[in-house]
Design an enzyme around this catalytic site. Structure first.
Site, PDB file in Angstrom:
ATOM      1  CG  ASP A  49      -1.786  -1.226   1.304  1.00 50.95           C
ATOM      2  OD1 ASP A  49      -2.125  -1.795   0.256  1.00 50.95           O
ATOM      3  OD2 ASP A  49      -2.131  -1.628   2.437  1.00 50.95           O
ATOM      4  CD  GLU A 222      -9.497  -2.051  -1.651  1.00 49.57           C
ATOM      5  OE1 GLU A 222     -10.219  -2.084  -0.634  1.00 49.57           O
ATOM      6  OE2 GLU A 222      -8.846  -3.024  -2.040  1.00 49.57           O
TER       7      GLU A 222
END
Length: 545
Positions: A49, A222
């Site tokens: 991430d 997302e």
């Protein structure tokens, strides 16, 4: 002559130190090819991430670390290719006793999908702690003047999932967040509270692009990160999960309406795992680059560096904006050449503070570990635990690809009855070699996912060397031990590394815990941890077989 005779040995010694440093670096995967090019991944380990920002000539990259402590790691680089650890944003999690392994555990909770920005002389890092069973989840903002800290954390009552912090040019501050449905929420000017209501900006699924191996027809988005460029608000988001791709939304208004485009879809470098989720940054020369992750199974989610080409007002990734990743490519133009650097691995435990490559599995019990009690050693004192999964003060660092080896030397003289001290690889399943102290003897055991696979009773040495080897080829790990640090003998069976703890990779783990209350306080001294990796000229593709 006296001056020359002094300088010459000094030069020879300095050259020797440089060669040693180069040799150590060469034992770890390095992205820098040394000829003006780099290879992906830029880090062959679990740095998921990613988000990135530039401050002057320095780049900062933040990553997810979930339950590991200290949490929310930040790396730094001068050229986007050579990275080293800068700090951690979170020292420990105090909001739930289960982070101390009291009354349960908090595996996978902690810091998710961090966002990093620098604004008006301050660093801002935000992350979410996910909803989990009865836990409602939360959002945190952490602020510091210096990337090394100290950081001041504010836990919001609101839950903002996969946050992307954004400072607009009119002075307003926003977080873009959500999964499937994407929202914009305005924050107060001090970035410590929510100012406005959540405003929905996107609620559509994204069709699976041609060439993707993703099994579904459409996916939600997302992991949002926002940029404002030439009057447009650009929102980049992943879709498709492990097989995923990267989507960009753009609008003249932060609240939309937004149009969309797939800006990268590529699984070729590690079939069938696509490039998805990351952050974008502009260099001083005006060029743009994207750091984007790729799932590589039990080794972790690894970051790739990909150039950005602007086409018709869209930030298209890849060579000439071809929406593909790059395997080998020219390094970014930062006007200088910088030395090869990688995050630290091996440790002689000679410092008085814990080195930045290490993270504890949950909050440590600070009364039961020390780098000072026996100089040059990490002393781990045992607390009670039913097994390794509930053992505090388990000290970990990432395994790395394409292959890596960790070795420790342990002094066992301080063990008490009930203690199990050793070294192995932690995830679910886990495996290790350890010495178990009983009332009548010391036994050497190999444990695979809680089951003793092999043992040697009445193990008499007071010192042991333990080695663990891991490879991305089939995701296998093997274990061996030595009585003299030279000749290693295999023990037990092979660990089939997996991801029973989802979205977090396998790790080397040092530990000492006690199966019985009588062993509390018994200690093991870890003299050193040595890491050996692999750094081939070009990356391999043999991930599954």
């Amino acid at each position: 002559m006296k001056k020359i005779s002094f300088i010459l040995p000094l030069l020879i010694f300095c050259t020797y130190l440089q060669l040693l440093a180069q040799s150590a670096t060469n034992q770890v995967w390095t992205a820098d090819n040394g000829n003006g090019t780099f290879k992906n991944p830029i880090l062959w380990g679990d740095w998921p991430d990613p988000d990135i920002t530039r401050v002057g000539d320095e780049f900062y990259f933040v990553s997810t670390s979930m339950h590991y402590v200290p949490g929310c790691p930040v790396l730094k680089s001068k050229d986007l290719v050579n990275w080293e650890m800068a700090s951690y944003v979170i020292d420990r999690y105090n909001e739930d006793p289960r982070y101390d392994l009291k009354g349960g555990e908090m595996y996978l909770r902690g810091s998710w999908a961090a966002t990093i920005k620098h604004h008006n002389g301050l660093f801002y890092v935000g992350f979410c702690t996910p909803k989990w069973e009865k836990e409602k989840g939360n959002f945190s903002i952490n602020i510091a003047k210096d990337i090394r800290g100290p950081w001041k954390r504010t836990i919001f009552p609101e839950y903002l999932y996969d946050p992307g912090l954004f400072f607009d040019d009119d002075g307003k501050v926003y977080v873009i967040h959500g999964q499937g449905k994407l929202y914009v929420t305005e924050l107060a000017s001090d970035v410590r509270s929510v100012k406005g209501e959540n405003k929905l900006i996107w609620d559509k699924s994204i069709p699976t692009p041609k060439g993707s191996s993703a099994p579904g027809k459409a996916y939600n988005m997302e992991g949002s990160h926002m940029y404002k460029i030439n009057g447009y608000y650009y929102l980049t988001c992943p879709a498709g999960g492990t097989e995923g791709w990267q989507v960009c939304l753009r609008s003249k208004n932060i609240y939309g309406p937004y149009e969309t485009k797939t800006i990268v879809q590529d699984e070729s470098s590690y079939p069938n795992n696509g490039l998805h989720q990351g952050g974008m940054v502009q260099l001083k020369d005006g060029s743009w680059w994207f750091i984007i992750m790729q799932d590589r199974g039990a080794i972790g989610r690894v970051p790739n560096l990909v150039p950005v080409a602007w086409k018709d007002g869209w930030p298209m990734l890849g060579k000439n904006g071809n929406a593909k990743g790059v395997v080998v490519y020219q390094k970014p133009n930062v006007a200088k050449t910088f030395p090869v650097k990688v995050p630290a691995t091996s440790d002689e435990f000679s410092a008085t503070k814990l080195s930045l490559q290490w993270q504890w599995n949950h909050n440590p019990d600070d009364a039961r570990w020390s780098l000072k009690e026996r100089k040059g050693n990490m002393r781990l004192r045992a607390g009670y635990a039913k097994d390794l999964t509930m053992a505090r003060n388990t000290l970990t660092q990432r395994v790395q690809g394409p292959a890596s080896e960790g070795t420790v030397e342990i002094d066992l003289k301080g063990l008490k009855t009930g203690n199990i001290a050793g070294f192995g690889i932690f995830q679910s399943p886990y495996a290790y070699i350890a010495v178990r102290k009983t009332a009548s003897s010391k036994d050497l055991i190999m444990v695979n996912n809680g089951k003793v696979i092999d043992s040697i009773v009445h193990f008499t040495p007071n010192k042991i060397w333990i080695k663990a080897n891991a490879t991305h080829t089939g995701f296998k790990a093997t274990f061996s031990y030595s009585n003299d640090g030279k000749k290693f003998m295999p023990l037990g069976n092979t660990l089939q590394m997996d991801l029973g703890l989802a979205w977090t990779a396998n790790r080397f783990a040092l530990f000492n815990f006690s199966e019985g209350k009588e062993g509390i306080g018994g200690y093991a001294d870890f003299n050193w941890f040595h890491f050996k990796g692999a750094n081939p000229a070009y990356p391999h593709n043999d991930n599954k077989n």
